[in-house]
Design an enzyme around this catalytic site. Structure first.
Site, short mmCIF file in Angstrom:
data_model
loop_
_atom_site.label_atom_id
_atom_site.label_comp_id
_atom_site.label_asym_id
_atom_site.label_seq_id
_atom_site.Cartn_x
_atom_site.Cartn_y
_atom_site.Cartn_z
N GLY A 78 -3.71 -13.18 -3.91
CA GLY A 78 -2.85 -12.01 -3.68
C GLY A 78 -1.50 -12.15 -4.38
N GLY B 145 -7.07 -15.12 -6.74
CA GLY B 145 -7.57 -14.61 -5.45
C GLY B 145 -6.59 -14.85 -4.31
N ASP C 167 1.90 -4.25 -9.23
CA ASP C 167 1.83 -5.61 -9.75
C ASP C 167 2.30 -5.69 -11.20
OD1 ASP C 167 0.59 -5.85 -7.30
OD2 ASP C 167 -1.43 -5.84 -8.15
N SER D 247 -9.66 -19.63 -22.64
CA SER D 247 -8.77 -19.89 -21.51
C SER D 247 -8.79 -21.37 -21.18
CB SER D 247 -9.25 -19.08 -20.29
OG SER D 247 -8.66 -19.60 -19.12
N HIS E 40 0.83 -1.22 0.00
CA HIS E 40 0.00 0.00 0.00
C HIS E 40 0.87 1.26 0.00
CE1 HIS E 40 -3.95 -1.93 0.27
NE2 HIS E 40 -3.31 -2.86 0.97
N GLU F 287 -7.00 -3.43 -16.18
CA GLU F 287 -7.47 -4.11 -14.98
C GLU F 287 -8.35 -3.17 -14.13
OE1 GLU F 287 -5.41 -6.31 -11.21
OE2 GLU F 287 -4.30 -6.14 -13.06
C1 GLA Z 1 -2.74 -4.79 -4.76
C2 GLA Z 1 -2.67 -3.67 -5.80
C3 GLA Z 1 -1.29 -3.01 -5.80
C4 GLA Z 1 -0.84 -2.62 -4.40
C5 GLA Z 1 -1.04 -3.79 -3.44
C6 GLA Z 1 -0.75 -3.42 -2.02
O1 GLA Z 1 -1.89 -5.84 -5.15
O2 GLA Z 1 -2.95 -4.16 -7.07
O3 GLA Z 1 -1.31 -1.88 -6.67
O4 GLA Z 1 -1.49 -1.45 -3.96
O5 GLA Z 1 -2.36 -4.30 -3.49
O6 GLA Z 1 0.61 -3.15 -1.87
#
Ligand code: GLA
Length: 373
Positions: free
Chosen positions: A108, A106, A156, A49, A16, A144
């Protein structure tokens, strides 16, 4: 058809901070998305896919916006990328996109960024070879954000596009945002090979899906902007610990505290890796990041806290939730010889708590997006 690959990511530290003009330190995974792509004469976009057998989507380039809500969720990401090319007036034509991915969804680990980056790279090579990495990162993110409706930062996509094997990628997101080209001054590759130190990066996917689309992520971002405005700075990256007492609203003060302390932790971890220090020494900073995400930023979840404490109890040097939070995965830095023991401890603790077994695996800093053949 030719094939392109883009990986998911694990962020070593710096959560964040990206949309606060701050610092991040991701590595790419060997898991990712392969996009086989080739031009079509009929002017249609066709998306399939391997994970969605039988759900082929065919749509005209002019119908991408009008028909957006009629296509299944997974197909909106690749179509969002195509739309981004159209929107920018780039010469994209009919195209077939066959997707196949192995990043857990999902969890992360940025499965959607991997998907969007693989498609962006394919379309760049096929239709717009002049596009640089900076533009591709922004386009993959825009696709996205537009389709999923979550105002994420560029972490990301930058990780997926720019990471290299055996390195962590140190990014100053303010510099990334301000640059037109990304050279080594903006995208710094810091050697990071845990295995040579007898260490492993353990990921525990808790199976509690992290869903950023319910507004919690957007609220955190808005709170950070309010905190920066109240402090009179352009972004929280410009605030110091001494400024925070000026935030009279407690929630804003806690959010800002996370961002300010997290930026300092990223810089400290990057400094240690640059100095080739024993990576074990970054462990306490990883756990401090988790505590801050849990207590100040309030994006943890019971399953994430459980996985972190189980890993630390089993002897991990440090552990933290990764990505946006609210669910998803935990990263732990452990001795290579402790992988089995730590995994077993996490799985055990989940069983005792009556939770489904998490998926635990190791990752190594791998290469970023590329054409495969
Ligand atoms: C998600 C978002 C990123 C970043 C992270 C937290 O992965 O896509 O842009 O903000 O959360 O670090």
């Amino acid at each position: 058809m030719r094939r392109w690959f883009a990986p998911g990511r694990v962020n070593i530290i710096g959560e964040h901070t990206d949309y606060n003009d701050g610092f991040v330190l991701p590595v790419a995974l060997s898991l990712g998305v392969v996009c086989a792509a080739g031009p079509r004469a009929d002017g249609l976009v066709r998306v399939s896919s391997a994970q969605r057998p039988g759900e082929v989507v065919e749509i005209g380039l002019d119908d991408l916006v009008a028909h957006r809500d009629r296509v299944p969720g997974w197909a909106r990401y690749p179509l969002g990328v195509v739309h981004e090319f159209v929107r920018r007036g780039l010469p994209v034509g009919g195209v077939s996109l066959d997707l196949d991915g192995n990043v857990p969804i999902g969890a992360g680990l940025s499965s959607s960024a991997a998907l969007c980056c693989a498609v962006t790279l394919a379309l760049r090579d096929l239709h717009a070879p002049e596009l640089g990495e900076r533009a591709m990162i922004e386009m993959a993110a825009a696709a996205e954000n537009w389709y999923a409706g979550v105002p994420t930062g560029l972490l990301d996509q930058s990780a997926s596009m720019l990471c290299t094997a055996g390195h962590a990628l140190f990014l100053d997101m303010r510099a990334v945002t301000a640059s037109t080209e990304l050279d080594h001054r903006v995208a710094e590759q810091i050697p990071f090979d845990p295995a040579t130190h007898g260490l492993a990066l353990l990921v525990a996917d808790t199976g509690h899906p992290h869903d950023l689309a319910d507004g919690a992520y957007a609220r955190r971002r808005a709170q950070c902007e309010s905190a920066a405005a109240a402090l009179g700075v352009a972004a929280l990256r410009d605030a110091g610990l001494g400024d925070l007492a000026r935030l009279t609203e407690e929630t804003l003060r806690r959010r800002a505290t996370h961002v300010v302390t997290e930026n300092a932790r990223v810089v400290a971890v990057a400094d240690r890796l640059r100095a080739a220090a024993d990576p074990r020494s970054i462990g306490p900073l990883l756990t401090a990041s988790h505590d801050s995400l849990r207590d100040d930023f309030e994006v943890s979840a019971p399953a994430l806290d459980l996985a972190v404490s189980a890993a630390v109890d089993a002897g991990a040097y440090g552990a933290r939730l990764i990505g946006g939070g609210f669910g998803g995965s935990v990263l732990a830095l452990v001795d290579s010889t402790a992988v089995e023991r730590t995994s077993a401890r996490i799985i055990d603790r989940f069983a005792v708590a009556g939770l489904a077994a998490p998926r635990v695996f190791t990752v190594e800093p791998a290469a970023g997006a590329r054409r495969l053949e």
